[in-house]
Every structure is written in C-alpha cells, then in structure tokens.
Scaffold this motif. Structure first.
Motif, short mmCIF file in Angstrom:
data_model
loop_
_atom_site.label_atom_id
_atom_site.label_comp_id
_atom_site.label_asym_id
_atom_site.label_seq_id
_atom_site.Cartn_x
_atom_site.Cartn_y
_atom_site.Cartn_z
N TYR A 14 29.23 42.78 18.89
CA TYR A 14 28.33 43.19 19.98
C TYR A 14 27.17 44.04 19.46
O TYR A 14 26.06 43.99 19.99
CB TYR A 14 29.10 43.98 21.04
CG TYR A 14 29.97 43.14 21.94
CD1 TYR A 14 29.42 42.41 22.99
CD2 TYR A 14 31.34 43.05 21.73
CE1 TYR A 14 30.21 41.63 23.82
CE2 TYR A 14 32.15 42.26 22.55
CZ TYR A 14 31.58 41.56 23.59
OH TYR A 14 32.37 40.79 24.39
N ARG A 20 21.47 38.50 22.25
CA ARG A 20 21.52 39.06 23.60
C ARG A 20 21.25 40.56 23.52
O ARG A 20 21.58 41.20 22.52
CB ARG A 20 22.91 38.81 24.22
CG ARG A 20 23.01 39.15 25.69
CD ARG A 20 24.34 38.70 26.26
NE ARG A 20 24.47 39.03 27.66
CZ ARG A 20 24.00 38.32 28.66
NH1 ARG A 20 23.36 37.20 28.40
NH2 ARG A 20 24.16 38.68 29.92
N TYR A 22 21.65 44.51 24.90
CA TYR A 22 22.58 45.39 25.57
C TYR A 22 22.02 46.81 25.59
O TYR A 22 21.15 47.17 24.79
CB TYR A 22 23.93 45.43 24.86
CG TYR A 22 24.68 44.12 24.81
CD1 TYR A 22 25.39 43.67 25.92
CD2 TYR A 22 24.68 43.33 23.67
CE1 TYR A 22 26.09 42.47 25.89
CE2 TYR A 22 25.37 42.13 23.63
CZ TYR A 22 26.07 41.71 24.73
OH TYR A 22 26.75 40.52 24.70
N ILE A 61 29.15 49.64 27.41
CA ILE A 61 28.08 48.71 27.06
C ILE A 61 27.56 48.07 28.34
O ILE A 61 28.31 47.40 29.06
CB ILE A 61 28.57 47.61 26.09
CG1 ILE A 61 29.11 48.22 24.79
CG2 ILE A 61 27.43 46.63 25.78
CD1 ILE A 61 29.70 47.19 23.84
N ASN A 63 25.46 45.32 30.12
CA ASN A 63 25.24 43.93 29.74
C ASN A 63 23.88 43.40 30.19
O ASN A 63 23.51 43.53 31.34
CB ASN A 63 26.37 43.07 30.35
CG ASN A 63 26.35 41.66 29.84
OD1 ASN A 63 25.72 41.36 28.84
ND2 ASN A 63 27.05 40.78 30.53
N THR A 80 28.42 46.96 33.34
CA THR A 80 28.96 47.06 31.99
C THR A 80 29.73 45.79 31.67
O THR A 80 29.89 44.91 32.52
CB THR A 80 29.92 48.26 31.87
OG1 THR A 80 31.08 48.00 32.69
CG2 THR A 80 29.26 49.55 32.35
N LEU A 81 30.22 45.68 30.45
CA LEU A 81 30.98 44.50 30.08
C LEU A 81 32.31 44.40 30.82
O LEU A 81 32.95 43.34 30.82
CB LEU A 81 31.24 44.50 28.56
CG LEU A 81 30.03 44.24 27.67
CD1 LEU A 81 30.43 44.28 26.20
CD2 LEU A 81 29.36 42.92 28.00
N GLY A 120 18.99 45.83 21.42
CA GLY A 120 19.24 46.71 22.55
C GLY A 120 18.71 48.11 22.33
O GLY A 120 17.81 48.34 21.53
#
Length: 204
Positions: A14, A20, A22, A61, A63, A80-81, A120
């Motif tokens: 992650y 992606r 975050y 985290i 998202n 969040t995740l 991120g």
C-alpha cells in the motif's frame, strides 16, 4: 515502530505502489507502543495478532485520494480501507488539526502534515485512532429505552444482521455501515403501545 507494523502486517504494498492514491495517517513510535500495551502479555508489535495490526493500519489509510490537511474537516468525504468515515476538526485554541476519536475520547492530533509522496500524502498522528467496536445492535439492545424496538428487531430476525460489523468482498474485509431510525419506548407509549405484543396488535 510504525514501519515494523507495516512489514509485520504484510501491507508494505500500500505504501510503495503508485497505481492508486491514498492518504496515510502514520503513527509515532509512542502511538504504536500504546497499541502494543493494550495486550498485557505482548512487548512488541510483532507479538500482537497480525489480523489486529492489519485492521489498525487499514483504519489509518484513507482510500482514493490525497487529502491535504486543510481539507481534513468535519466528516471526511472518503472512507478508510476498513470502510469507516473519519471526522476531523481544528482545536479552537491551538489551531492544531485533529482526527476525532469519538465522544469522551481524546482526539488524535496531526504532529506532522502534508508530506507529499508519489502515491499519496502522509500525516503523522500523535496517538492511534480507535476503531469503533460496538455494533448497531449492541447500541440499541444495550439501551433499556429501546426495549420494545429491540424486541421487534429480534422477532423480525434483524438482530444478527445489525450485529454484523464487517463484510468481505473479493477477499477484502470492510466495515458494513448501517443507519437505523430507532423508536423509543416513550414514543410507542404515546400510541398506547407498551410491549411487543401491543406493537404486533397495533400493526396487525
């Protein structure tokens, strides 16, 4: 300590992937040690149950986007995740931003903020966020003011569903959020309903 938690949880991907974006809420060493201390027989993060560490990190985290500290206000627009929506604010005296931890609990303040990365942004918190652990059913059934409503939910078979906090989709576990409009015993009594049997008869 925080990176040891990430490595132990198997969640380094992650923090290193670039496909992606975050918003990462990192924890100080003190915050990680505070989490470890909730397990009386554990002395380091790698002694804690791995699933608990994973859930902790997933809760930290956000998202889907880089969220600058200036945008951390009120209910955040992205979850969040774990599927939770966090609430943020600013201390009126110090003007320091924080993430809310719920009624009666100290908030988690941002001690470092807006650390830009390729995938991120990182904000460091002085203490860990505390995920909610009580289900909707737990709140409703634990309040004697909702005894008739509780009985109706149980009789209808909704108790187990409302007690279920998480669901798994494609091997990913997220929180299953529910909104319930609860009717108190007092409101029922205004209609002459004083028990579950009265409620059934009223609508029967």
């Amino acid at each position: 300590e925080f990176m040891a938690a990430v490595e132990y949880a198997g969640m380094k991907e992650y923090y290193t992937q670039t496909g992606r974006e975050y918003t990462f809420l990192a924890l100080t060493n003190t915050a990680v040690k505070a989490f470890v201390s909730t397990y009386p027989d554990k002395s380091k993060i790698t002694d804690c149950p791995k699933e608990d560490v994973q859930n902790l990190l997933r809760y930290h985290i956000i998202n889907g986007a880089k969220m600058a500290s200036a945008n951390l206000m009120l209910k955040l627009s992205l979850p969040t995740l774990t599927g939770d929506y966090l609430t943020a604010g600013v201390d009126v005296v110090t003007q320091q931003r924080y993430i809310d931890n719920g009624e009666g609990k100290e908030p988690s303040f941002l001690v470092r903020k807006d650390i830009e990365t390729t995938n991120g942004v990182i904000h460091t918190l002085d203490k860990l966020l505390e995920p909610l652990t009580v289900s909707v059913w737990g709140i409703i059934s634990g309040n004697s003011d909702y005894s008739i409503f509780t009985g109706a939910l149980r009789a209808s078979g909704f108790d187990e569903w409302l007690d279920n906090t998480y669901r798994t989709i494609n091997e990913t576990t997220i929180r299953e959020n529910k909104t319930v409009l609860v009717v108190s015993d007092e409101v029922f009594r205004r209609r002459g309903i004083n028990s579950l049997d009265d409620l059934i008869a009223y609508f029967g």
